[in-house]
Design a protein around this motif. Sequence first.
Motif, short mmCIF file in Angstrom:
data_model
loop_
_atom_site.label_atom_id
_atom_site.label_comp_id
_atom_site.label_asym_id
_atom_site.label_seq_id
_atom_site.Cartn_x
_atom_site.Cartn_y
_atom_site.Cartn_z
N GLY A 45 -0.73 68.25 3.75
CA GLY A 45 0.23 67.71 2.80
C GLY A 45 -0.06 66.28 2.38
N MET A 46 -0.96 65.63 3.08
CA MET A 46 -1.31 64.26 2.69
C MET A 46 -2.16 64.24 1.42
SD MET A 46 -4.18 63.36 5.63
CE MET A 46 -4.56 61.70 5.06
N PHE A 47 -2.64 65.43 1.00
CA PHE A 47 -3.44 65.53 -0.22
C PHE A 47 -2.63 66.21 -1.31
CE2 PHE A 47 -6.30 65.89 3.46
CZ PHE A 47 -7.07 64.75 3.26
N SER A 48 -2.86 65.82 -2.55
CA SER A 48 -2.13 66.44 -3.66
C SER A 48 -2.57 67.88 -3.88
CB SER A 48 -2.33 65.63 -4.95
OG SER A 48 -3.69 65.57 -5.30
N ASP A 49 -3.82 68.20 -3.53
CA ASP A 49 -4.33 69.57 -3.59
C ASP A 49 -4.74 69.95 -2.18
OD1 ASP A 49 -5.92 71.90 -3.83
OD2 ASP A 49 -6.45 71.39 -5.89
N PRO A 50 -4.09 70.93 -1.55
CA PRO A 50 -4.40 71.26 -0.16
C PRO A 50 -5.84 71.70 0.07
CG PRO A 50 -2.99 72.94 -1.17
CD PRO A 50 -3.01 71.78 -2.10
N ARG A 51 -6.53 72.14 -1.00
CA ARG A 51 -7.94 72.54 -0.84
C ARG A 51 -8.80 71.36 -0.42
NH1 ARG A 51 -9.29 75.32 -6.46
NH2 ARG A 51 -8.29 73.37 -7.11
N THR A 52 -8.38 70.15 -0.79
CA THR A 52 -9.16 68.97 -0.42
C THR A 52 -9.29 68.85 1.09
OG1 THR A 52 -8.44 67.81 -2.42
CG2 THR A 52 -9.28 66.46 -0.63
N ALA A 53 -8.25 69.23 1.82
CA ALA A 53 -8.28 69.13 3.28
C ALA A 53 -9.34 70.04 3.90
CB ALA A 53 -6.91 69.47 3.85
N LEU A 54 -9.77 71.07 3.16
CA LEU A 54 -10.74 72.01 3.72
C LEU A 54 -12.09 71.36 4.00
CD1 LEU A 54 -9.96 75.16 1.53
CD2 LEU A 54 -9.21 74.69 3.87
N VAL A 55 -12.39 70.26 3.32
CA VAL A 55 -13.66 69.59 3.56
C VAL A 55 -13.71 68.98 4.96
CG1 VAL A 55 -13.12 67.24 2.76
CG2 VAL A 55 -15.40 68.19 2.35
N LEU A 56 -12.57 68.90 5.63
CA LEU A 56 -12.51 68.35 6.98
C LEU A 56 -12.72 69.42 8.06
CD1 LEU A 56 -9.38 66.06 6.53
CD2 LEU A 56 -11.78 65.35 6.52
N GLU A 57 -12.68 70.69 7.67
CA GLU A 57 -12.74 71.76 8.66
C GLU A 57 -14.02 71.77 9.51
OE1 GLU A 57 -10.58 74.36 9.86
OE2 GLU A 57 -9.28 72.76 9.12
N PRO A 58 -15.21 71.59 8.94
CA PRO A 58 -16.39 71.61 9.80
C PRO A 58 -16.34 70.55 10.90
CG PRO A 58 -17.03 71.87 7.52
CD PRO A 58 -15.57 71.53 7.51
N LEU A 59 -15.78 69.37 10.59
CA LEU A 59 -15.68 68.34 11.62
C LEU A 59 -14.65 68.74 12.67
CD1 LEU A 59 -16.64 65.61 12.63
CD2 LEU A 59 -14.82 64.53 11.26
N ARG A 60 -13.57 69.35 12.24
CA ARG A 60 -12.59 69.83 13.23
C ARG A 60 -13.25 70.81 14.19
NH1 ARG A 60 -9.52 74.30 14.26
NH2 ARG A 60 -10.05 75.39 12.32
N TRP A 61 -14.01 71.75 13.66
CA TRP A 61 -14.71 72.73 14.49
C TRP A 61 -15.69 72.04 15.43
CZ3 TRP A 61 -15.39 78.33 14.39
CH2 TRP A 61 -14.38 79.00 13.66
N ALA A 62 -16.46 71.09 14.91
CA ALA A 62 -17.48 70.42 15.72
C ALA A 62 -16.85 69.65 16.87
CB ALA A 62 -18.31 69.48 14.86
N LEU A 63 -15.78 68.91 16.61
CA LEU A 63 -15.14 68.11 17.65
C LEU A 63 -14.41 68.99 18.66
CD1 LEU A 63 -13.78 65.12 15.52
CD2 LEU A 63 -15.86 65.23 16.90
N GLU A 64 -13.78 70.05 18.17
CA GLU A 64 -13.08 70.96 19.07
C GLU A 64 -14.08 71.64 20.01
OE1 GLU A 64 -10.38 74.95 18.54
OE2 GLU A 64 -9.91 73.22 17.25
N ALA A 65 -15.26 71.99 19.47
CA ALA A 65 -16.29 72.61 20.32
C ALA A 65 -16.74 71.64 21.41
CB ALA A 65 -17.48 73.04 19.46
N ILE A 66 -16.92 70.37 21.05
CA ILE A 66 -17.31 69.36 22.04
C ILE A 66 -16.25 69.26 23.13
CG2 ILE A 66 -17.63 66.87 22.39
CD1 ILE A 66 -18.88 66.84 19.53
N ASP A 67 -15.00 69.19 22.72
CA ASP A 67 -13.90 69.03 23.69
C ASP A 67 -13.78 70.22 24.63
OD1 ASP A 67 -13.43 66.61 22.49
OD2 ASP A 67 -11.69 67.28 21.34
N LYS A 68 -14.19 71.40 24.15
CA LYS A 68 -14.11 72.61 24.97
C LYS A 68 -15.37 72.85 25.78
CE LYS A 68 -10.71 75.04 22.10
NZ LYS A 68 -9.67 75.06 23.15
N GLY A 69 -16.33 71.93 25.67
CA GLY A 69 -17.57 72.07 26.41
C GLY A 69 -18.54 73.08 25.84
N ILE A 70 -18.36 73.42 24.57
CA ILE A 70 -19.23 74.41 23.92
C ILE A 70 -19.80 73.83 22.62
CG2 ILE A 70 -18.23 76.48 24.94
CD1 ILE A 70 -16.44 76.76 22.47
#
Length: 320
Positions: A102-127
Amino acid sequence: MIGVELFAGPGGLGLAAERVGIRTVGIEWDASAVATRVAAGLATIHGDVTKYGPADVPGQVLTGGPPCQTFTIAGNGEGRLELERVLEGIKLLEAREVVDPGMFSDPRTALVLEPLRWALEAIDKGIGYQAIVLEQVPAVLPVWEAYASVLRREGYGVATGKVRTEQYGLPQTRVRAVLVARYDAPAALPAPTHRPYKKGVPQSEGDPGLLPWVSMGEALDRAEPFTVISNYGTGGDPKNRGRRTSSEPAFTVTGKISRFRIIDARGNESRFSHSEAGVLQGFPADFPWSGSDIPQQIGNACPPTLGAGLFENTVHRRPE
């Protein structure tokens, strides 16, 4: 080795990964793109990338090209206008905080952050991923550069930059912003294999250490020379359509490729078939395009020709 392909589309990056021996699983929400992937034999999860994470779809390589409609020049430009918010979102992710679309006027803009979310979550889970390969329109390069700063602090070697696809053997001029990363090892963009296209400069001229760029005529099974009149205006004038002959690379292939007019030597007019448009985007001529809005599927895909070079150089490159 298993690769996880986010925003998988019809499988450009997945096909590229499999060309260099990486089996992939793609996540894609669009039913037509999923139909194409299934027909092509690419492992697919029909779903929303934001609803999954690395524990749900394990793999050693992360790849993807988030939707670019809000970043591309052809779109409404919201992503470019909201770049500062995107960079703020990257800082939030690094701090392991949740980003509210919701911080973006178009919610699709937030999708560009998804790969980083996946990468950091994988690190935190030890994978954590051994390698990461991402590509998008040139306007996304500042986002990849911000990603790179975060990933380096997490132990990755990272390289970012803009590449010209005709320099990797694609019969099309197309500029892409790319990021490649390797855990605990240096990363580098692949060296060009072909010369850059310059209007009016023959294929035979240029760096003798590189192959000549590939023309449409060489890539397509059309016996006679032809001229392509693009859907794009030049010089800011939509009435002044760009023109290229079959002895040149294609214009950038987008979802509007079906509007390109092809004029042969006798003045007959035709359009590119789905197979031909796919070939110009680096897919095999017999790739089983399925579902609806196939031109859009083709235009949105990462060229497998480029992707294969990115994977080969990143995943199989020996440490320096």
